[in-house]
Design a protein around this motif. Structure first.
Motif, PDB file in Angstrom:
ATOM      1  N   PHE A 255       8.964  12.261   4.828  1.00 16.50           N
ATOM      2  CA  PHE A 255       8.230  10.755   4.882  1.00 16.50           C
ATOM      3  C   PHE A 255       7.080  11.046   6.066  1.00 16.50           C
ATOM      4  CE2 PHE A 255       8.090   7.052   8.021  1.00 16.50           C
ATOM      5  CZ  PHE A 255       7.654   6.125   7.112  1.00 16.50           C
ATOM      6  N   THR A 256       5.923  10.373   5.755  1.00 12.46           N
ATOM      7  CA  THR A 256       4.607  10.566   6.427  1.00 12.46           C
ATOM      8  C   THR A 256       4.067   9.070   6.527  1.00 12.46           C
ATOM      9  OG1 THR A 256       3.183  11.279   4.482  1.00 12.46           O
ATOM     10  CG2 THR A 256       4.128  13.043   5.823  1.00 12.46           C
ATOM     11  N   LEU A 257       3.409   9.075   7.729  1.00 11.43           N
ATOM     12  CA  LEU A 257       2.648   7.622   7.934  1.00 11.43           C
ATOM     13  C   LEU A 257       1.639   7.410   7.368  1.00 11.43           C
ATOM     14  CD1 LEU A 257       3.501   6.846  11.600  1.00 11.43           C
ATOM     15  CD2 LEU A 257       4.613   5.639   9.559  1.00 11.43           C
ATOM     16  N   PRO A 258       1.170   6.747   6.396  1.00 12.87           N
ATOM     17  CA  PRO A 258      -0.112   6.651   5.974  1.00 12.87           C
ATOM     18  C   PRO A 258      -1.461   5.933   6.891  1.00 12.87           C
ATOM     19  CG  PRO A 258       0.973   4.237   5.531  1.00 12.87           C
ATOM     20  CD  PRO A 258       2.007   5.371   6.388  1.00 12.87           C
ATOM     21  N   TRP A 259      -1.895   6.983   7.711  1.00 13.87           N
ATOM     22  CA  TRP A 259      -2.731   6.797   8.897  1.00 13.87           C
ATOM     23  C   TRP A 259      -3.874   6.084   8.610  1.00 13.87           C
ATOM     24  CZ3 TRP A 259      -0.360   7.053  13.238  1.00 13.87           C
ATOM     25  CH2 TRP A 259       0.685   7.978  13.445  1.00 13.87           C
ATOM     26  N   MET A 260      -4.468   6.386   7.376  1.00 14.19           N
ATOM     27  CA  MET A 260      -5.802   5.682   6.876  1.00 14.19           C
ATOM     28  C   MET A 260      -5.609   4.087   6.645  1.00 14.19           C
ATOM     29  SD  MET A 260      -8.292   7.710   7.465  1.00 14.19           S
ATOM     30  CE  MET A 260      -9.267   6.746   6.677  1.00 14.19           C
TER      31      MET A 260
ATOM     32  N   SER B 299       0.780  -1.217   0.137  1.00 19.56           N
ATOM     33  CA  SER B 299      -0.012  -0.031   0.050  1.00 19.56           C
ATOM     34  C   SER B 299       0.987   1.159   0.014  1.00 19.56           C
ATOM     35  CB  SER B 299      -0.903   0.013   1.347  1.00 19.56           C
ATOM     36  OG  SER B 299      -1.854  -1.037   1.096  1.00 19.56           O
ATOM     37  N   PHE B 300       2.006   1.340   0.607  1.00 25.83           N
ATOM     38  CA  PHE B 300       2.847   2.502   0.831  1.00 25.83           C
ATOM     39  C   PHE B 300       3.749   2.435  -0.365  1.00 25.83           C
ATOM     40  CE2 PHE B 300       6.768   4.634   2.169  1.00 25.83           C
ATOM     41  CZ  PHE B 300       6.159   5.773   2.793  1.00 25.83           C
ATOM     42  N   PHE B 301       4.023   1.382  -1.233  1.00 25.59           N
ATOM     43  CA  PHE B 301       4.517   1.541  -2.172  1.00 25.59           C
ATOM     44  C   PHE B 301       3.825   2.005  -3.166  1.00 25.59           C
ATOM     45  CE2 PHE B 301       4.820  -0.703  -6.521  1.00 25.59           C
ATOM     46  CZ  PHE B 301       5.944  -0.301  -6.817  1.00 25.59           C
ATOM     47  N   THR B 302       2.535   1.818  -3.271  1.00 27.72           N
ATOM     48  CA  THR B 302       1.303   2.383  -4.342  1.00 27.72           C
ATOM     49  C   THR B 302       1.239   3.961  -4.039  1.00 27.72           C
ATOM     50  OG1 THR B 302       0.051   0.344  -4.275  1.00 27.72           O
ATOM     51  CG2 THR B 302      -1.050   2.217  -5.206  1.00 27.72           C
ATOM     52  N   GLU B 303       1.352   4.349  -2.595  1.00 25.36           N
ATOM     53  CA  GLU B 303       1.166   5.738  -2.413  1.00 25.36           C
ATOM     54  C   GLU B 303       2.388   6.433  -2.883  1.00 25.36           C
ATOM     55  OE1 GLU B 303       0.040   6.365   1.495  1.00 25.36           O
ATOM     56  OE2 GLU B 303      -1.759   5.110   1.664  1.00 25.36           O
ATOM     57  N   SER B 304       3.578   5.753  -2.852  1.00 22.28           N
ATOM     58  CA  SER B 304       4.687   6.393  -2.856  1.00 22.28           C
ATOM     59  C   SER B 304       5.015   6.467  -4.596  1.00 22.28           C
ATOM     60  CB  SER B 304       6.042   5.619  -2.602  1.00 22.28           C
ATOM     61  OG  SER B 304       6.067   5.469  -1.146  1.00 22.28           O
ATOM     62  N   ILE B 305       4.468   5.506  -5.218  1.00 25.78           N
ATOM     63  CA  ILE B 305       4.435   5.748  -6.857  1.00 25.78           C
ATOM     64  C   ILE B 305       3.430   7.089  -7.192  1.00 25.78           C
ATOM     65  CG2 ILE B 305       3.823   4.687  -9.085  1.00 25.78           C
ATOM     66  CD1 ILE B 305       6.580   3.717  -7.785  1.00 25.78           C
ATOM     67  N   THR B 306       2.378   6.928  -6.613  1.00 30.57           N
ATOM     68  CA  THR B 306       1.409   7.861  -6.953  1.00 30.57           C
ATOM     69  C   THR B 306       2.039   9.300  -6.631  1.00 30.57           C
ATOM     70  OG1 THR B 306      -0.420   6.399  -6.351  1.00 30.57           O
ATOM     71  CG2 THR B 306      -0.972   8.744  -6.540  1.00 30.57           C
ATOM     72  N   LYS B 307       2.654   9.585  -5.477  1.00 33.11           N
ATOM     73  CA  LYS B 307       3.329  10.768  -4.909  1.00 33.11           C
ATOM     74  C   LYS B 307       4.304  11.079  -5.872  1.00 33.11           C
ATOM     75  CE  LYS B 307       4.153  14.127  -1.991  1.00 33.11           C
ATOM     76  NZ  LYS B 307       3.320  15.394  -2.334  1.00 33.11           N
ATOM     77  N   SER B 308       5.183  10.223  -6.329  1.00 33.12           N
ATOM     78  CA  SER B 308       6.043  10.690  -7.374  1.00 33.12           C
ATOM     79  C   SER B 308       5.436  11.125  -8.632  1.00 33.12           C
ATOM     80  CB  SER B 308       6.962   9.362  -7.550  1.00 33.12           C
ATOM     81  OG  SER B 308       7.762   8.963  -6.461  1.00 33.12           O
ATOM     82  N   LEU B 309       4.527  10.239  -9.140  1.00 34.65           N
ATOM     83  CA  LEU B 309       3.816  10.765 -10.464  1.00 34.65           C
ATOM     84  C   LEU B 309       3.270  12.172 -10.270  1.00 34.65           C
ATOM     85  CD1 LEU B 309       2.749   9.839 -13.103  1.00 34.65           C
ATOM     86  CD2 LEU B 309       0.797   9.058 -11.949  1.00 34.65           C
ATOM     87  N   GLU B 310       2.741  12.404  -9.007  1.00 36.38           N
ATOM     88  CA  GLU B 310       2.431  13.984  -8.894  1.00 36.38           C
ATOM     89  C   GLU B 310       3.135  14.704  -9.039  1.00 36.38           C
ATOM     90  OE1 GLU B 310       0.037  13.660  -5.285  1.00 36.38           O
ATOM     91  OE2 GLU B 310      -1.463  12.790  -6.209  1.00 36.38           O
ATOM     92  N   MET B 311       4.432  14.202  -8.191  1.00 33.36           N
ATOM     93  CA  MET B 311       5.557  15.338  -8.368  1.00 33.36           C
ATOM     94  C   MET B 311       6.137  15.422  -9.722  1.00 33.36           C
ATOM     95  SD  MET B 311       7.520  14.426  -4.721  1.00 33.36           S
ATOM     96  CE  MET B 311       8.758  15.808  -5.087  1.00 33.36           C
TER      97      MET B 311
ATOM     98  N   GLY C 157       9.327   0.307   9.327  1.00 36.17           N
ATOM     99  CA  GLY C 157      10.445   0.356   9.219  1.00 36.17           C
ATOM    100  C   GLY C 157      10.675  -0.007   7.566  1.00 36.17           C
ATOM    101  N   ILE C 158       9.933  -0.974   6.803  1.00 38.97           N
ATOM    102  CA  ILE C 158       9.763  -1.186   5.635  1.00 38.97           C
ATOM    103  C   ILE C 158       9.523   0.064   4.593  1.00 38.97           C
ATOM    104  CG2 ILE C 158       8.968  -2.678   3.883  1.00 38.97           C
ATOM    105  CD1 ILE C 158       9.071  -5.211   5.714  1.00 38.97           C
ATOM    106  N   MET C 159       8.320   0.612   5.167  1.00 40.26           N
ATOM    107  CA  MET C 159       7.825   1.820   4.559  1.00 40.26           C
ATOM    108  C   MET C 159       9.126   3.093   4.439  1.00 40.26           C
ATOM    109  SD  MET C 159       3.960   2.452   6.310  1.00 40.26           S
ATOM    110  CE  MET C 159       3.140   1.105   6.757  1.00 40.26           C
ATOM    111  N   TYR C 160       9.815   3.100   5.517  1.00 38.46           N
ATOM    112  CA  TYR C 160      10.856   4.072   5.479  1.00 38.46           C
ATOM    113  C   TYR C 160      12.218   3.479   4.315  1.00 38.46           C
ATOM    114  CZ  TYR C 160      14.089   7.417   6.887  1.00 38.46           C
ATOM    115  OH  TYR C 160      15.023   8.726   6.864  1.00 38.46           O
ATOM    116  N   LEU C 161      12.184   2.317   4.226  1.00 36.53           N
ATOM    117  CA  LEU C 161      13.168   1.752   3.217  1.00 36.53           C
ATOM    118  C   LEU C 161      13.018   2.065   2.016  1.00 36.53           C
ATOM    119  CD1 LEU C 161      14.270  -1.751   4.634  1.00 36.53           C
ATOM    120  CD2 LEU C 161      15.744   0.213   4.526  1.00 36.53           C
ATOM    121  N   ILE C 162      11.380   1.974   1.688  1.00 34.07           N
ATOM    122  CA  ILE C 162      10.958   2.221   0.457  1.00 34.07           C
ATOM    123  C   ILE C 162      10.993   3.730   0.109  1.00 34.07           C
ATOM    124  CG2 ILE C 162       8.714   2.263  -0.890  1.00 34.07           C
ATOM    125  CD1 ILE C 162       7.925  -0.254   0.362  1.00 34.07           C
ATOM    126  N   HIS C 163      10.713   4.498   1.133  1.00 35.35           N
ATOM    127  CA  HIS C 163      10.584   6.026   1.072  1.00 35.35           C
ATOM    128  C   HIS C 163      12.248   6.274   0.731  1.00 35.35           C
ATOM    129  CE1 HIS C 163      10.395  10.223   1.869  1.00 35.35           C
ATOM    130  NE2 HIS C 163      11.351  10.156   2.533  1.00 35.35           N
TER     131      HIS C 163
END
Length: 874
Positions: free
Chosen positions: A831-836, A481-493, A814-820
């Motif tokens: 780096f922000t936590l995906p609270w939802m 899920s975090f990987f998906t959000e990271s890709i989406t965020k990178s796409l937006e940027m 920890g894994i999310m941070y590595l992806i980040h």
């Protein structure tokens, strides 16, 4: 086949449900490993083929070579082909229908050039001598008589040169340089003009390698070594026989042997990076590191699923293995029994998993290829690319995964003694200390919760296996899920800040309120705003500049002048209506931004900056605050005097508010050391009035429309002169399609991850419950009511969920941070936590555990107590 292996196969057949679940989980795991590896290879192959389709296939370029140097390069053993390419120059094209393309551009190629550089012939043939030429279709469309096939043309061909001014000296211009025009006057001219005659032999499509902003339409003629002289201005583009990292050093060796200066060598970095031989490329690093992390997570989940299956198998077979030990089975035979079970499952699962992964990607690619051309502007399809090394790697990873998954259960199986296995006491913890609970458990939740907790401690290994399964499921879901959000965020940027449908440049007769009012009142226009923009500078104290600039300043202190750094300031003035709307949007009273006594301004405090760490795609996109300041502070603005070069002070503006919300049509800037300020129209007028020398200002009208195409036609009908109109509907559609394309892949992975997780949990819990039939029957036999039994099971579910979240969430973070960190090779943001996602996964854990518990209990609730107690092995 020996008797132990025969008994193992019989056991697999007798426990069909568990065997099928294990095989299915292994197939999904292998399929996902195959899909991730294939996706990365296929995507890089797509980029490689697209680069070749757009710009041709070559690897090394030697600039301005002579015929002798060309011969030396061609004779090199690593040269597969040599492309000769030269720019003869430009000629006036008076018939042009586009005022920004007043030239024809003539390039010469040899036979290899026409083969390897993309050229699409529409009619006629390609040139075969230097006095023959092919012309672009746009040239024929402008004048189909003069430029028809068979016609002879005479052109005055010269070199484009930028005229000198106070800022820059004269310099030659290339096809990548747009036409230099200022106030409808060219700031360039043709030099060294000579008359050249050609016979038109063909018509070509506009080459893909011709930039859209290029000032000249392309014409192509012919050359080869026999037509070259020592003074020929020709480049040699080499197609190598073998491409690897040694080509960089080898190119230098070839240059030395041919007498070519090393500074005259360049490389096709865009193509080489997609072939995996680029020395420095952040995009490639990001892609491979993300793939490695996701694959590691998938492998970890696969090991957990298969390990649990084999651990449960050993638990089920413990009595059986003990009986085998009692009749002479050795430790090695018992251990090999588990390894053999893993080998059987692997032989079935690995081929099916590889086939399923490739078939799944094939179906996915068939779907996404329909939108790929529009979404990524590519002309080649996305193909499933399979290499022998990839298949070998997948088989080795899958085999290693199964081996690791079976190793611990196999060791445990080998150590089971005959007496302990037959009595089934190895997993039981019956000491008082082992099952002791806090008195608060009974006081707060009742004796059912206490019994449930004691049961879990008593069957500690089964409890740990279940919790471990839940932890793995949490890690899998949150990571992807975090990987998906990271890709989406990178796409937006990576996309521009486009928050409007149409941009209209206001100049000449179109600056008045009559024109803007008429456009705003069009039926399709839903909102309209007029924005004026001007550029100033500001000197910011060192302690207030952005953290990224502070790091740069530490390395290069001379960037500071008297402890201050010079910022470029983009000031946007909004008309009254647009300013009121914007103030309400950011939660500020409109009066605060229209009280002009202190020149109030809104500072955009978050922007995506492009930091140069290399060339092309190697640049990093950074999301950060441009300066460190607070509301109420003042920023002094300066304007450069074009005549003297001095920075003249204008006035200070007050930061009334800070926000990351942009008004319609406003961009947040593209580099470090830039500020974006939003002011009212009156404040903008004050700043403009403060400039005593020449002042450059642009005015645009930004529109939202229900029908952008119709609105553009209406504006063109209203305008009396040529008006620059930018319709972003197509661009927005392309961005939306790109988001959908990424969603197809990422949510497809999430779906498969969820399947693995649910299969993992249901398999573990249902098998655990099945093994506890006698335990449940005993509790019922001593008077536990169905209500108390349900409460006990519910509490066990809660305990499972809480324990799993306590372990799973921190590991996932920890894994999310590595992806980040891997994404920040190309895109840098906080780096922000995906609270939802954390909330959803918490609810899902309890829901899935509860459902698995209820499903498992429903299978045994009708069992007869006496018959269950009489069973020696469940």
């Amino acid at each position: 086949m020996n008797i132990i292996n025969k008994l193992t196969i019989r056991h697999l057949k007798q426990n069909k449900r568990r065997t099928l679940v294990t095989i299915l989980g292994t197939i999904i795991s292998v399929a996902m490993i195959t899909a991730v590896a294939t996706l990365v290879i296929s995507f890089m192959d797509l980029l490689e083929r697209q680069q070749i389709a757009d710009h041709g296939e070559w690897h090394v370029q030697y600039h301005d070579i002579s015929s002798a140097e060309a011969a030396e390069i061609r004779e090199d053993e690593a040269t597969a082909d040599l492309i000769l390419s030269g720019d003869r120059g430009y000629a006036e094209f008076n018939e042009s229908l586009n005022s920004y393309k007043p030239y024809v551009f003539i390039r010469e190629l040899n036979d290899s050039g026409f083969e390897n550089i993309p050229v699409t012939l529409q009619d006629g043939r390609l040139p075969e001598s230097p006095d023959e030429i092919v012309v672009s279709e746009e040239i024929v469309a402008a004048d189909d008589e003069t430029y028809a096939i068979g016609e002879e043309i005479v052109l005055d061909v010269g070199t484009r040169v930028m005229l000198a001014n106070e800022q820059e000296p004269e310099r030659p211009l290339q096809q990548q340089d747009a036409l230099l025009v200022e106030e409808e006057e060219r700031q360039e001219e043709l030099r060294d003009v000579s008359e050249e005659a050609y016979t038109i032999v063909g018509v070509i499509e506009r080459p893909t390698w011709e930039p859209s902003w290029a000032p000249g339409y392309t014409m192509l003629t012919y050359t080869d070594e026999s037509y070259m002289s020592e003074e020929s201005d020709v480049n040699g583009l080499v197609v190598l026989d073998r491409v690897d990292r040694s080509l960089f050093g080898h190119a230098n060796d070839v240059a030395d042997a041919a007498g070519i200066e090393r500074g005259m060598i360049s490389f096709n970095n865009e193509l080489l990076r997609f072939m995996g031989v680029s020395n420095n490329d952040n995009l490639q690093t990001t892609l491979y590191s993300l793939a490695a992390i996701i694959m590691a997570v998938i492998i970890f989940g696969s090991i957990a699923l298969i390990y649990n299956a084999f651990a449960i198998s050993v638990s089920e077979r413990s009595r059986h293995l003990g009986m085998l030990a009692s009749v002479g089975a050795t430790k090695k035979q018992k251990r090999n029994s588990v390894f053999f079970e893993g080998a059987v499952i692997g032989l079935i699962s690995i081929p099916i998993g590889i086939g399923a992964g490739l078939a799944g990607l094939g179906l996915t690619f068939a779907f996404v290829n329909r939108i790929l051309n529009e979404a990524l502007n590519v002309s080649v399809p996305l193909l499933v690319t399979v290499t022998p090394w990839m298949i070998v790697t997948v088989v080795l990873i899958a085999g290693l995964t199964i081996f690791i998954s079976t190793y611990m259960p196999a060791r445990k199986a080998s150590k089971i003694s005959a007496i302990d296995a037959i009595r089934q006491t190895s997993d039981m913890k019956l000491t008082e200390k082992a099952v002791r609970n806090s008195p608060l458990v009974r006081k707060l939740f009742g004796f059912e919760a206490e019994i449930g907790l004691k049961n879990m401690k008593r069957n500690k290994r089964k409890y740990q296996v279940t919790v471990f399964s839940l932890v793995v499921s949490i890690i899998l879901f949150l990571s992807v899920s975090f990987f998906t959000e990271s890709i989406t965020k990178s796409l937006e940027m990576s996309q521009e800040d486009i928050n409007y449908d149409i941009q209209v440049m206001l100049d000449g007769e179109n600056q008045g309120e009559d024109f803007t009012g008429a456009v705003a009142s069009l039926d399709e226009v839903t909102s309209a705003s007029v924005v004026r923009e001007a550029f100033f500078t500001a000197w910011i104290e060192e302690e207030n500049i952005s953290t990224f600039l502070q790091e740069r300043v530490e390395e290069t202190p001379e960037l500071l002048q008297e402890g201050r750094y010079q910022y470029q300031v983009n000031v946007y003035g909004l008309n009254d209506g647009a300013m009121r709307t914007y103030a309400e949007e950011i939660g500020v009273e409109p009066g605060q931004l229209t009280d002009n006594s202190d020149a109030p301004a809104v500072l955009i405090d978050k922007a995506v900056h492009i930091v140069e760490v290399g060339s092309g795609l190697s640049d990093k996109r950074v999301e950060a605050a441009p300066i460190q300041t607070t509301t109420g502070s003042q920023i002094g603005l300066f304007h450069e005097n074009v005549e003297t070069g001095d920075q003249d002070p204008i006035r200070a503006v007050t930061v009334e508010a800070m926000t990351d919300t942009l008004p319609t049509g406003v961009s947040s800037g593209g580099g470090l050391g830039q500020l974006t300020l939003i002011v009212s129209e009156d404040v903008y007028d004050q700043l403009e009035a403060g400039v005593e020398h020449e002042f450059f200002s642009n005015s645009y009208m930004y529109l939202d429309s229900s029908d952008p195409a119709q609105t553009q036609e209406d504006i063109e009908a209203i305008s009396n002169t040529h008006t620059y109109i930018y319709n972003v509907e197509q661009s927005r559609n392309e961005q939306g399609q790109l988001v959908m394309l990424m969603s197809v892949f990422t949510y497809g992975f999430i779906t498969l991850i969820t399947l693995i997780s649910i299969a993992n949990i249901f398999n573990t819990i249902s098998t655990s419950i099945s093994l506890r039939k006698r335990e449940f029957a005993m509790l019922k036999s001593i008077g536990m009511t169905p209500k108390s039994f349900r409460k006990m099971i519910n509490y066990e579910s809660i305990f499972y969920g809480i324990k799993a979240l306590l372990y799973g969430v921190p590991i996932s973070i920890g894994i999310m941070y590595l992806i980040h960190l891997s994404v920040t090779n190309t895109f840098d943001y906080g780096f922000t936590l995906p609270w939802m996602s954390l909330l959803y996964v918490g609810l899902a854990v309890f829901a899935i555990v509860g459902a698995a518990m209820l499903y498992s209990i429903s299978k045994i609730k009708k069992d007869n107590i006496i018959e269950t107690l009489k069973q020696e092995n469940i």
